[in-house]
Design a protein around this motif. Sequence first.
Motif, PDB file in Angstrom:
ATOM      1  N   ALA A 190      36.798  78.804 -55.005  1.00  0.00           N
ATOM      2  CA  ALA A 190      37.358  77.456 -54.996  1.00  0.00           C
ATOM      3  C   ALA A 190      38.522  77.356 -54.020  1.00  0.00           C
ATOM      4  O   ALA A 190      38.663  76.364 -53.298  1.00  0.00           O
ATOM      5  CB  ALA A 190      37.813  77.075 -56.404  1.00  0.00           C
ATOM      6  N   LEU A 243      31.248  72.252 -53.140  1.00  0.00           N
ATOM      7  CA  LEU A 243      32.704  72.463 -53.137  1.00  0.00           C
ATOM      8  C   LEU A 243      33.298  72.221 -51.760  1.00  0.00           C
ATOM      9  O   LEU A 243      34.429  71.790 -51.637  1.00  0.00           O
ATOM     10  CB  LEU A 243      33.034  73.879 -53.576  1.00  0.00           C
ATOM     11  CG  LEU A 243      33.052  74.136 -55.075  1.00  0.00           C
ATOM     12  CD1 LEU A 243      33.477  75.556 -55.327  1.00  0.00           C
ATOM     13  CD2 LEU A 243      33.982  73.172 -55.779  1.00  0.00           C
ATOM     14  N   SER A 286      39.197  71.481 -56.235  1.00  0.00           N
ATOM     15  CA  SER A 286      38.052  72.387 -56.356  1.00  0.00           C
ATOM     16  C   SER A 286      38.300  73.416 -57.459  1.00  0.00           C
ATOM     17  O   SER A 286      37.359  73.789 -58.171  1.00  0.00           O
ATOM     18  CB  SER A 286      37.715  73.065 -55.031  1.00  0.00           C
ATOM     19  OG  SER A 286      38.841  73.286 -54.266  1.00  0.00           O
ATOM     20  N   SER A 331      31.743  67.252 -58.354  1.00  0.00           N
ATOM     21  CA  SER A 331      32.196  67.025 -56.981  1.00  0.00           C
ATOM     22  C   SER A 331      31.871  65.605 -56.553  1.00  0.00           C
ATOM     23  O   SER A 331      32.724  64.896 -55.997  1.00  0.00           O
ATOM     24  CB  SER A 331      31.527  68.000 -56.017  1.00  0.00           C
ATOM     25  OG  SER A 331      31.899  69.307 -56.315  1.00  0.00           O
TER      26      SER A 331
END
Lengths: 309, 275, 306, 279
Positions: free
Chosen positions: B17, B194, B220, B246
């Motif tokens: 992330a 992501l 994220s 997302s």
Amino acid sequence: MTGIRMGIFSGGFFTTEAVWTALLVGGFAALVAAVAGVFTVMRGQSFAGHALADLGAVGGSGAFLLGVSQLWGFVGAGVLAAIVLEVIGLHRVRERDIATGIVFGFGLGLTALFLYLGTTLGHSSNQAVAVLFGSLFSIDPGVVGPVIGLGVLSLALVMLVSRWLSLEALDADIARARGVPVRLAGVLFMVALALAVELTALSIGAVLATALLIGPAACALQVTSRIPRAMWVAVVVGVGCTVLGIFISYESYAWSPGHRAWPASFCIVAIVFVCYLSTRVWNTVSAAMTRRRGVRRVGQVSERIREGN
Amino acid sequence: MFAPFMTDTWIAATIVALVAGCVGVFVVLRGDAFLAHAIPHGSFAGAAGAIFFGLSPLLGMGLAAAAAALVIAVLSRRGRRDAVTALLLALLLGMGVLFLTLSGQYSNQAYGLLFGQILGVSKGELVWVVLLGAVSIAGIFVLFRPLLYTSLLPEMAAASGAAPGGMTVAFSLILALATTASVPIVGALLMFSLLVGPPAAACVLAVTPGRALVWSVCGSLGIVWASIAISFGTDLPVGFCVATLSGVSYAVARGWVRARRRMTQTGRPDLESAR
Amino acid sequence: MRYGRIIGAALTLALLGAGLAGCSTNTQASGKIVAVGAENQYADVIRSIGGSQVKVTAILSNPNTDPHSFEASPKLASTLGSAQLVVRNGLGYDDWLTKLLKGTKTSDRTVISAQQVRHLPDSTKNPHLWYDPATMPAVATRIAAGLTKIRPAKKAYFAKNLATFTRSMSRYTDALATLKAAHPGLAVAATEPVANYLLDAVGADIKTPWSLQAAIMNGTDPSAQDSATQERLFTSREVNAFVYNEQVTSSLTTKYRKLAVAHGIPIVAVYETMPAGYGYVDWMVAEVHALQKAADSGTSTQKLAR
Amino acid sequence: MTAVHGEREPIVRISDAAVVLGGRTVWSQVGFDVQPGEFLGLIGTNGTGKTTLLRAILGTVPLAEGSIQVLGHARGRGHDLGYVPQKVVVDPDLPLRARDVVALGLDGAKVGLPLRTRSTWERVERALGAVDAQDLSERRIGRLSGGQQQRVLLAQSLVSDPKLVLLDEPLANLDPASVQEIVALLGRISRERNMAVILTAHDMNPLLPVLDRIVYLAKGHAAVGTTQEVARTDVLTRLYGSPIEVVTVHGRVVILPASGAPDTEAVHHSEPVQREPLP
């Protein structure tokens, strides 16, 4: 002469039924994709074109889950995704790219969900994977009819909006001032694009759908900047690459060890890529050549001016 | 949820992330979502090729990703690289099929690399993710200003000595590095979501590039953690949760900005006078 | 401060998820050995050997699912984390398990792979090992040894179960022998090489080119020649049966299936995981009987159902 | 830097340059020098190659002939050069304030951690102040009007205290009042900082008060000199190769195809006429 030909080629190319179906369906798909591709490349929507192929597959697996026909799952999901992409209403290339990415990512997420539901609800779910590389030489005769119908529809839509799109490509505001319904033109084009992509993806695979949509059109736009001519060039390149690719794939059966014939999708994609590279190289070289050939004098004006000063 | 076997999953997800949040900001600023999709997917050809030649699939994947990044960067014309990206992606996938056909072996491994198993992270993989992730984050930070300058104002950047072409190559390689490490663990889908979703939302919300970076990383991280938690609770696939969250984060950000703009003023700000 | 809010939200969501999960952990409260079979046929064999001493979980058990695109769930990962014995196929067939096993490393877990038991190299082309009559007895022997190591006190019990299992395997081998004697060199077509080990064991002549089988198995393009060959097998009725993988289908396989039906070629449905209601040996025997019926009377078995 | 500064070496030296693009000779035999602090206008109609000439000075367009020296080096680029291109399209959603844009002009090409010191921000604010745009500092660049963006981009080109600034059509799309304001601003900054300015425009009139010299581009060639030297009936007639009439009305230069000229059509096509109504 025939002896030589027999020696070089394995023969049977035109007598195999699978080859004829491949040539007909592949050639037709290449034609439709090339026409839609010209505007796709001009508008910078290659990503959307590629994404639609995969998003159609989402519909395919969804349809499978619901027990609906695969074909309509593909077309339905593709058209829906196309309209969503256009209606989000971002007209700068960068923003469009991001919007496509978001919708695409979400669509792929749905695929993961369908795979999961397939596991828990007990349906077969191989379809999404199978569609990636299609099978040009084993087209189900059942899809030929719908593919041709959708292809004709897609061509008709592109022709309908091609003037609007040409003007819009120049400048959206000019087009609006001239009374072009820019929004409607965009939606109609996206629907046409979705139809072209889905029929190609469904009949000959998602990889070929992307290559035949973008490649021939990109080549054509390297060679000419006039849209009607670009369409013709794209069609010739697209169909030519498809036929040549099918031929090479067919012949490779004879020469490759263990009869592991080179896949038709690889052959066609590789030829399309080579075509694109050669137009790029040709453009670069010819630009360099004209530069080297030197400056064409426009009379002796400069001398006269210097004298005048 | 915090059982011992999940520890490595949490660590790997957090690192991925962080990397995606940093790299993703430039994916969005440069309009490179297609590249972010094409590089990990195209590297499938590398995996298939490596299996054919009897090498490590991961190595093949990395090499293919780097080669794809370079070719796309070299062939891109004036910021327009979508056609080249599409063609190269198709070519790579086509080559993947060729290798699979030529090897004639069972090829689950090649496909498997694209799926990833975030719940099956091993210590060895973790080391690689940390290493490559750190390099790509460092690359983003060191090249932050030239990347920003060349992607937003390419002509002016070129005038002041930051080569847009060079930055395109550098960024493509950073992207290749970030995805090579992450994709076998979290899968191409999760990484792509992501790289695009939270950064796009951050860029809509934040006013400065620095803040966009912070928002993007926070977003994220939040999405990945929440997704693992939801997946643990409901057994839904992690990839699906990440992709959905997302997309939702971007939609919420756009909606929020639009609502706020409508609330604060009737006219548009750019109609205000210069003084 | 603003970021604090985001992090806070993320943590709330995370805790919510934790609450939903109920933090269930796999315990060995029942005193049974926790065992996992990657595919349900292996799980079934563990059950046969371990009997009342084991608690077996099968990972892939839905016969209608494509095992190639499998994604692990957290529940599964936690089960693996507490498993003492894992049995898998190997040969890349359950490659995802390799990752999950690495990720959930425990100190005392016995992993048995059919590939290793049979000493097969990674380049083995056909991964569907359980159709080979030699595979399961060897795997079962290894399972018995593994269970004995975990619970030495029950050594005799496991040995007895192993003997029973090995004896029951003769039903499979006998069925194979009967078919082989009745129809030597039986000509068959196939989609994927799923049941090829079975077909080899009855001395069948698999007319479908290997390159086509590999293409279908790997989801790559088949060649025109192979596709033409396959169609000819049906149209000119060169085969006595079409061995059809019911579990992994595509437009390509359904096309061949239609063609086979149209030309009266009997279809023998085969599966990659054990269909519901069957035990491993029953399943294998049922497959052989289905093939025998096709060869004897041209009867299709489009589904193995109980 | 000091070497250039000390002597009366020109900032830009263009000798006998020519550019060929897409097989077409854009212009040839172009040669002139630009002195420190000089204000030079590149004048001509659309498509005569003004932008190409700026890009040639920047070094982003290859020369087919001749040479261009900028600040003593083969081609421009770097810190002693500011540049504002003609069309800058900025997305409204970019996370970038006006001050961030200006700061990029200072350190955008620099590799390293993106941390800026207080002195950097002070220079940025000073540059924004120089173009009267301090109040835009915190606003998103993409949401500013065209004129406001133009100001910010100008500040961006000035922030590094360059010796030379290249501006491509900075006056296009501005209302007359803003044009006057920007011209006055440019003239003042150029004088105060002894900074050379090369600026393209299709209309020389608003620039007349500040222009030192002009380069008039037409038909693939250039005429160089002061306004009085170039904006003359005989010079432009020779440049165009067809009769041209230059009239000065109330201090404004008006360029017209000569009345009764035999091939008015030809002139009409490429003529640089400022079609303003006579006052």
